[in-house]
Design a protein around this motif. Structure first.
Motif, short mmCIF file in Angstrom:
data_model
loop_
_atom_site.label_atom_id
_atom_site.label_comp_id
_atom_site.label_asym_id
_atom_site.label_seq_id
_atom_site.Cartn_x
_atom_site.Cartn_y
_atom_site.Cartn_z
N UNK A 57 36.99 -52.17 26.67
CA UNK A 57 36.23 -53.43 26.65
C UNK A 57 36.69 -54.37 27.76
N UNK A 58 37.98 -54.39 28.03
CA UNK A 58 38.52 -55.26 29.08
C UNK A 58 38.47 -54.61 30.47
N UNK A 59 37.94 -53.38 30.55
CA UNK A 59 37.76 -52.65 31.81
C UNK A 59 39.09 -52.43 32.53
N UNK A 317 31.75 -58.76 33.26
CA UNK A 317 32.28 -59.16 31.96
C UNK A 317 32.83 -58.00 31.17
N UNK A 318 33.33 -58.27 29.95
CA UNK A 318 33.86 -57.21 29.10
C UNK A 318 32.79 -56.17 28.77
N UNK A 319 33.23 -54.92 28.61
CA UNK A 319 32.30 -53.86 28.27
C UNK A 319 31.75 -54.08 26.87
N UNK A 320 30.48 -53.75 26.68
CA UNK A 320 29.85 -53.89 25.37
C UNK A 320 30.42 -52.87 24.40
N UNK A 323 27.76 -51.19 19.11
CA UNK A 323 26.63 -51.89 18.53
C UNK A 323 25.85 -52.65 19.60
N UNK A 324 26.56 -53.29 20.53
CA UNK A 324 25.90 -54.04 21.59
C UNK A 324 25.14 -53.12 22.53
N UNK A 325 25.68 -51.92 22.78
CA UNK A 325 25.00 -50.97 23.65
C UNK A 325 23.71 -50.46 23.02
N UNK A 326 23.75 -50.19 21.71
CA UNK A 326 22.57 -49.64 21.03
C UNK A 326 21.51 -50.73 20.81
#
Length: 334
Positions: A57-59, A317-320, A323-326
């Motif tokens: 998420x923080x890449x 920004x932070x990676x999704x 749930x956010x991707x779908x």
């Protein structure tokens, strides 16, 4: 056919109805189970999956790990009356006879004088670790791409660990702390990026995350824990168990050559002569930075054009999360 006789029951003979049951806890909310030997596998898996989710998420693409003593402070504190702790990160002080000599003390013992000198020496290493971490972070933040490269990582506690996180924080970069839950109180230092402040129960899972993302290692003066972590990573490198090249800097040649004679290991045939090439000594932040920079460029940046090109599509920004991707295409879950 005759009917069976009707039996009369005395109400006193009836078994009372059981009391209503409360809902059983969900398995992952059942702390008795999670904390039991039967739940050990779940705990181990959690210490793999939860950090992985945070790093994604923080890449965070890779790290530079700093090892070193937790028992010493910076120059700004070493000038005051210093009290040594009984154990790493504990709140209990070491015995009075092991404390450094203090100003105005009539006749300090030899041990106290030695401790006072060591406090100043180790404070210098704190400042050097802080400077080196700042230099590394300032350099890595200028690298192209949206993923965070060569993020300064420490064990998350005080001493050299704090110095490393502090230097990266002062440079304005992300910085990781991999703390460990111990029988005595140990708090994370305040310079760790909050989203990258992790705490582990299992030493071996913490060590896994030290090794898995590391592209370089800097070993500052330290004790049992530092020796353990240093030799574990050197052994992984020596036996080709790391799926990458790692640059190892042992900082403070005078200290380390007194602690352990690495040359003798080669002279006696305990290790191969070429194993001495697995690491390099450094005595100044500038010298260590040059070794790290050269190693990282040669092993992980040269010929990296395709990876940099693919990195251009990575959002800032932070990676999704899943749930956010779908998105709205499936029902929301918890």
């Amino acid at each position: 056919m005759s009917k069976p006789p009707i039996q009369n029951f005395d109400t006193d003979d009836l078994v009372p109805s059981p009391a209503p049951l409360e809902n059983a806890p969900l398995a992952y909310e059942n702390q008795d189970f999670i904390g039991s030997p039967d739940g050990r596998l779940i705990r181990i898996m959690s210490e793999y999956s939860e950090p992985m989710a945070r790093f994604r998420r923080e890449r965070i693409q890779d790290t530079v790990v700093f090892f070193g003593s937790a028992r010493f402070v910076g120059m700004d504190e070493a000038g005051r009356e210093m009290e040594l702790l009984e154990n790493t990160g504990s709140v209990t002080l070491a015995p009075e006879e092991e404390q450094p000599a203090r100003a105005g003390e009539a006749e300090p013992t030899e041990l106290k004088r030695m401790r006072a000198e060591a406090a100043v020496e180790m404070a210098r290493y704190y400042e050097d670790a802080r400077t080196l971490a700042r230099m590394m972070t300032e350099w890595s933040m200028k690298l192209p791409g949206r993923r965070h490269r060569f993020v300064i990582t420490s064990g998350g506690g005080p001493g050299i660990m704090e110095a490393a996180n502090r230097g990266a924080w002062e440079a304005g970069g992300k910085t990781i702390g991999l703390n460990i839950k111990l029988p005595f109180e140990q708090m994370p230092n305040p310079y760790i990026t909050p989203a990258l402040n992790l705490n582990f129960h299992y030493f071996f899972m913490r060590k896994y995350w030290f090794a898995y993302l590391a592209k370089a290692l800097v070993v500052f003066p330290g004790g049992f824990g530092t020796l353990d972590e240093m030799f574990e990573l050197l052994t992984l490198d020596q036996t080709h168990k790391l799926a990458k090249k790692i640059t190892v800097v042992i900082y403070g040649s005078d200290y380390w050559k007194k602690v352990i004679n690495l040359q003798m290991l080669a002279d006696k045939g305990a290790i191969a002569v070429k194993d001495l090439d697995l690491f390099k000594f450094a005595d100044t932040p500038e010298e260590a930075f040059k070794i790290l920079q050269d190693g990282l460029i040669e092993n992980h940046l040269t010929g990296d054009v395709d990876e940099r090109r693919s990195d251009e599509s990575v959002p800032a920004g932070p990676e999704a999360n899943a749930q956010e991707l779908l998105g709205p295409d499936i029902a929301k879950t918890q």
